[in-house]
Design a protein around this motif. Structure first.
Motif, PDB file in Angstrom:
ATOM      1  N   GLU A 145      -4.870   4.147  -6.346  1.00 32.26           N
ATOM      2  CA  GLU A 145      -5.551   3.425  -5.299  1.00 32.26           C
ATOM      3  C   GLU A 145      -6.826   2.540  -6.060  1.00 32.26           C
ATOM      4  O   GLU A 145      -6.809   1.792  -5.031  1.00 32.26           O
ATOM      5  CB  GLU A 145      -6.448   4.897  -4.063  1.00 32.26           C
ATOM      6  CG  GLU A 145      -5.475   6.048  -3.957  1.00 32.26           C
ATOM      7  CD  GLU A 145      -6.369   7.411  -3.197  1.00 32.26           C
ATOM      8  OE1 GLU A 145      -5.650   7.960  -2.518  1.00 32.26           O
ATOM      9  OE2 GLU A 145      -7.695   7.216  -3.744  1.00 32.26           O
ATOM     10  N   ARG A 146      -7.147   2.835  -7.207  1.00 25.74           N
ATOM     11  CA  ARG A 146      -7.498   1.746  -7.270  1.00 25.74           C
ATOM     12  C   ARG A 146      -6.964   0.299  -7.371  1.00 25.74           C
ATOM     13  O   ARG A 146      -7.111  -0.555  -7.519  1.00 25.74           O
ATOM     14  CB  ARG A 146      -8.792   1.915  -8.874  1.00 25.74           C
ATOM     15  CG  ARG A 146     -10.017   1.053  -9.469  1.00 25.74           C
ATOM     16  CD  ARG A 146     -10.307   0.524  -8.277  1.00 25.74           C
ATOM     17  NE  ARG A 146     -11.749  -0.192  -9.004  1.00 25.74           N
ATOM     18  CZ  ARG A 146     -12.416  -1.432  -8.191  1.00 25.74           C
ATOM     19  NH1 ARG A 146     -12.576  -1.315  -7.035  1.00 25.74           N
ATOM     20  NH2 ARG A 146     -13.019  -1.964  -8.595  1.00 25.74           N
ATOM     21  N   HIS A 154       2.138   0.946  -5.552  1.00 29.09           N
ATOM     22  CA  HIS A 154       2.471   1.637  -4.093  1.00 29.09           C
ATOM     23  C   HIS A 154       3.692   2.936  -4.182  1.00 29.09           C
ATOM     24  O   HIS A 154       3.419   3.464  -3.374  1.00 29.09           O
ATOM     25  CB  HIS A 154       2.944  -0.032  -2.639  1.00 29.09           C
ATOM     26  CG  HIS A 154       1.942  -0.260  -2.193  1.00 29.09           C
ATOM     27  ND1 HIS A 154       0.830  -1.775  -2.739  1.00 29.09           N
ATOM     28  CD2 HIS A 154       0.845  -0.246  -1.023  1.00 29.09           C
ATOM     29  CE1 HIS A 154       0.072  -1.789  -1.752  1.00 29.09           C
ATOM     30  NE2 HIS A 154       0.107  -0.924  -0.831  1.00 29.09           N
ATOM     31  N   ILE A 169      -4.142  -0.659  -5.720  1.00 31.59           N
ATOM     32  CA  ILE A 169      -4.061  -1.103  -5.025  1.00 31.59           C
ATOM     33  C   ILE A 169      -5.494  -2.273  -4.080  1.00 31.59           C
ATOM     34  O   ILE A 169      -5.304  -2.710  -3.950  1.00 31.59           O
ATOM     35  CB  ILE A 169      -3.980   0.146  -4.333  1.00 31.59           C
ATOM     36  CG1 ILE A 169      -2.308   0.517  -4.287  1.00 31.59           C
ATOM     37  CG2 ILE A 169      -3.093  -0.646  -3.179  1.00 31.59           C
ATOM     38  CD1 ILE A 169      -1.089   1.506  -3.710  1.00 31.59           C
ATOM     39  N   ALA A 170      -6.366  -0.896  -4.525  1.00 34.48           N
ATOM     40  CA  ALA A 170      -7.753  -1.813  -4.180  1.00 34.48           C
ATOM     41  C   ALA A 170      -7.889  -3.548  -4.484  1.00 34.48           C
ATOM     42  O   ALA A 170      -8.584  -4.033  -4.328  1.00 34.48           O
ATOM     43  CB  ALA A 170      -8.884  -1.078  -4.687  1.00 34.48           C
ATOM     44  N   THR A 190       0.931   9.194   4.502  1.00 35.98           N
ATOM     45  CA  THR A 190       0.756   8.674   3.447  1.00 35.98           C
ATOM     46  C   THR A 190       1.630   8.007   1.821  1.00 35.98           C
ATOM     47  O   THR A 190       1.587   7.332   2.250  1.00 35.98           O
ATOM     48  CB  THR A 190      -0.506   9.042   2.735  1.00 35.98           C
ATOM     49  OG1 THR A 190      -1.586   8.707   3.462  1.00 35.98           O
ATOM     50  CG2 THR A 190      -1.112   7.910   1.771  1.00 35.98           C
ATOM     51  N   MET A 249       3.446   4.652   2.477  1.00 42.03           N
ATOM     52  CA  MET A 249       3.020   3.944   0.651  1.00 42.03           C
ATOM     53  C   MET A 249       5.055   3.059  -0.089  1.00 42.03           C
ATOM     54  O   MET A 249       4.903   2.110  -0.565  1.00 42.03           O
ATOM     55  CB  MET A 249       3.167   4.360  -0.620  1.00 42.03           C
ATOM     56  CG  MET A 249       1.663   5.117  -0.403  1.00 42.03           C
ATOM     57  SD  MET A 249       0.164   3.716  -0.558  1.00 42.03           S
ATOM     58  CE  MET A 249      -0.433   3.206   0.756  1.00 42.03           C
ATOM     59  N   LYS A 271      -3.843   9.865  -8.736  1.00 42.98           N
ATOM     60  CA  LYS A 271      -3.796   8.937  -7.295  1.00 42.98           C
ATOM     61  C   LYS A 271      -5.136   8.524  -7.063  1.00 42.98           C
ATOM     62  O   LYS A 271      -5.132   7.261  -6.953  1.00 42.98           O
ATOM     63  CB  LYS A 271      -4.240  10.798  -6.352  1.00 42.98           C
ATOM     64  CG  LYS A 271      -4.407   9.975  -4.613  1.00 42.98           C
ATOM     65  CD  LYS A 271      -5.267  11.257  -4.437  1.00 42.98           C
ATOM     66  CE  LYS A 271      -4.634  11.171  -2.132  1.00 42.98           C
ATOM     67  NZ  LYS A 271      -6.196  10.798  -1.895  1.00 42.98           N
ATOM     68  N   THR A 272      -5.771   8.321  -8.312  1.00 45.74           N
ATOM     69  CA  THR A 272      -7.090   7.851  -7.982  1.00 45.74           C
ATOM     70  C   THR A 272      -7.038   6.821  -8.151  1.00 45.74           C
ATOM     71  O   THR A 272      -7.525   5.839  -8.140  1.00 45.74           O
ATOM     72  CB  THR A 272      -8.431   8.837  -8.804  1.00 45.74           C
ATOM     73  OG1 THR A 272      -8.824   9.651  -8.471  1.00 45.74           O
ATOM     74  CG2 THR A 272      -9.933   7.932  -9.360  1.00 45.74           C
ATOM     75  N   LEU A 275       2.498   5.200  -5.880  1.00 46.84           N
ATOM     76  CA  LEU A 275       1.506   6.406  -5.313  1.00 46.84           C
ATOM     77  C   LEU A 275       1.959   7.256  -4.183  1.00 46.84           C
ATOM     78  O   LEU A 275       2.231   8.418  -3.672  1.00 46.84           O
ATOM     79  CB  LEU A 275       0.615   5.418  -4.214  1.00 46.84           C
ATOM     80  CG  LEU A 275      -0.570   6.581  -3.509  1.00 46.84           C
ATOM     81  CD1 LEU A 275      -1.436   7.016  -4.399  1.00 46.84           C
ATOM     82  CD2 LEU A 275      -1.531   5.281  -3.139  1.00 46.84           C
ATOM     83  N   TYR A 308      -2.935   1.265 -13.237  1.00 48.14           N
ATOM     84  CA  TYR A 308      -1.923   1.385 -13.180  1.00 48.14           C
ATOM     85  C   TYR A 308      -0.714   1.967 -13.649  1.00 48.14           C
ATOM     86  O   TYR A 308      -0.144   3.329 -13.888  1.00 48.14           O
ATOM     87  CB  TYR A 308      -0.502   0.138 -11.944  1.00 48.14           C
ATOM     88  CG  TYR A 308       0.394   0.592 -12.153  1.00 48.14           C
ATOM     89  CD1 TYR A 308       1.345   1.098 -11.323  1.00 48.14           C
ATOM     90  CD2 TYR A 308       1.226  -0.211 -12.541  1.00 48.14           C
ATOM     91  CE1 TYR A 308       2.372   1.332 -10.860  1.00 48.14           C
ATOM     92  CE2 TYR A 308       2.427   0.136 -13.381  1.00 48.14           C
ATOM     93  CZ  TYR A 308       3.630   0.456 -12.381  1.00 48.14           C
ATOM     94  OH  TYR A 308       5.342   1.178 -11.757  1.00 48.14           O
ATOM     95  N   HIS A 329       3.123  11.569  -3.751  1.00 52.00           N
ATOM     96  CA  HIS A 329       2.331  12.249  -2.668  1.00 52.00           C
ATOM     97  C   HIS A 329       4.133  13.352  -2.059  1.00 52.00           C
ATOM     98  O   HIS A 329       3.790  14.633  -2.082  1.00 52.00           O
ATOM     99  CB  HIS A 329       2.663  11.544  -0.895  1.00 52.00           C
ATOM    100  CG  HIS A 329       1.067  10.765  -0.988  1.00 52.00           C
ATOM    101  ND1 HIS A 329       0.003  11.578  -0.989  1.00 52.00           N
ATOM    102  CD2 HIS A 329       0.565   9.530  -1.491  1.00 52.00           C
ATOM    103  CE1 HIS A 329      -0.890  10.619  -0.453  1.00 52.00           C
ATOM    104  NE2 HIS A 329      -1.038   9.851  -1.536  1.00 52.00           N
TER     105      HIS A 329
END
Length: 252
Positions: free
Chosen positions: A143-144, A156, A146-147, A184, A188, A139-140, A159, A111, A163
């Motif tokens: 997303e990681r 969130h 949040i995963a 998307t 978010m 972006k990558t 991200l 983050y 967008h």
């Protein structure tokens, strides 16, 4: 506003621990295992960002997270020199990327890399950042994050902002080539508001993002979100900065 003006949040370790769930609802950072890292966070929440940076670096390990956040927040809210801001964001991004290697399950390593690169991108222009390939990195990383931490509200928000800002700067069609789309982004922001509805920065970033994506039809809602942010009582120095920004925006 200077760090001194943001004073008034000098908690001891016990009171900091009691407030921790509220203070870290946004970034999902767990309570530190090390007293040295607790002290670094205490300095951070009090608004002494430079001391928090030094203490976090000295502590190492999980202390790198507070060091990165302290340097990034100082750059964003306090530093006046534009080049110094950009240099600080790049330093945070590099340090966070190295932290990912040492702590691959640390959501905030991803983050904070994205946060720093995002603020850097705003500083040099979103269009230039996309040319440099920073959009994909941001972006990558988010997303990681949040995963790894599905309830990470700040990730969130960030991200969603990725967008929204790409769409705002290059248009919806070209944005698709950068992996950005309106649906998307809106998802978010909606998720962030559900996860952290009493965060000033969440309210403001979601307000900005809704308008970037959907225009004037979300303006009244955005203004209401800003008003809600301005009416909050800050829990720490960083949130005081955010609330003051919300108040200033409403006055314009």
């Amino acid at each position: 506003m200077t760090p001194k003006a943001a004073a008034g949040f000098d908690h001891d370790a016990a009171s900091l621990k009691s407030l921790w769930p509220q203070l870290h609802r946004g970034d999902a950072e767990p309570w530190p295992k090390s007293a040295a890292v607790v002290e670094a966070w205490r300095l951070f929440h009090a608004g002494d960002f430079k001391a928090a940076l030094a203490a976090g670096l000295k502590a190492g390990g999980d202390g790198i997270t507070v060091a990165n956040k302290a340097q990034a927040i100082h750059a964003n809210y306090v530093e006046k020199n534009e080049q110094a801001k950009l240099d600080a964001f790049l330093a945070v991004a590099a340090r966070a990327e190295a932290q990912q290697d040492a702590q691959p399950d640390n959501a905030n390593a991803f983050y904070l890399q994205a946060y720093a690169l995002g603020r850097y991108s705003q500083g040099i222009s979103i269009a230039e950042a996309l040319v440099q390939g920073l959009g994909v990195k941001i972006k990558t990383a988010l997303e990681r994050a949040i995963a790894l931490a599905p309830r990470h509200a700040d990730a969130h928000v960030a991200l969603g902002a990725f967008h929204a800002e790409v769409i705002d700067k290059v248009g919806r069609l070209l944005a698709r080539g950068q992996g950005a789309d309106a649906r998307t982004g809106l998802q978010m922001f909606d998720a962030a508001l559900k996860l952290n509805p009493t965060s000033a920065i969440t309210l403001m970033e979601c307000a900005n993002g809704y308008v970037m994506i959907e225009g004037d039809k979300r303006m009244a809602e955005a203004e209401a979100l800003y008003a809600k942010a301005a009416a909050l009582s800050p829990l720490d120095a960083m949130e005081r900065f955010d609330i003051e920004l919300a108040k200033a925006e409403l006055e314009d």
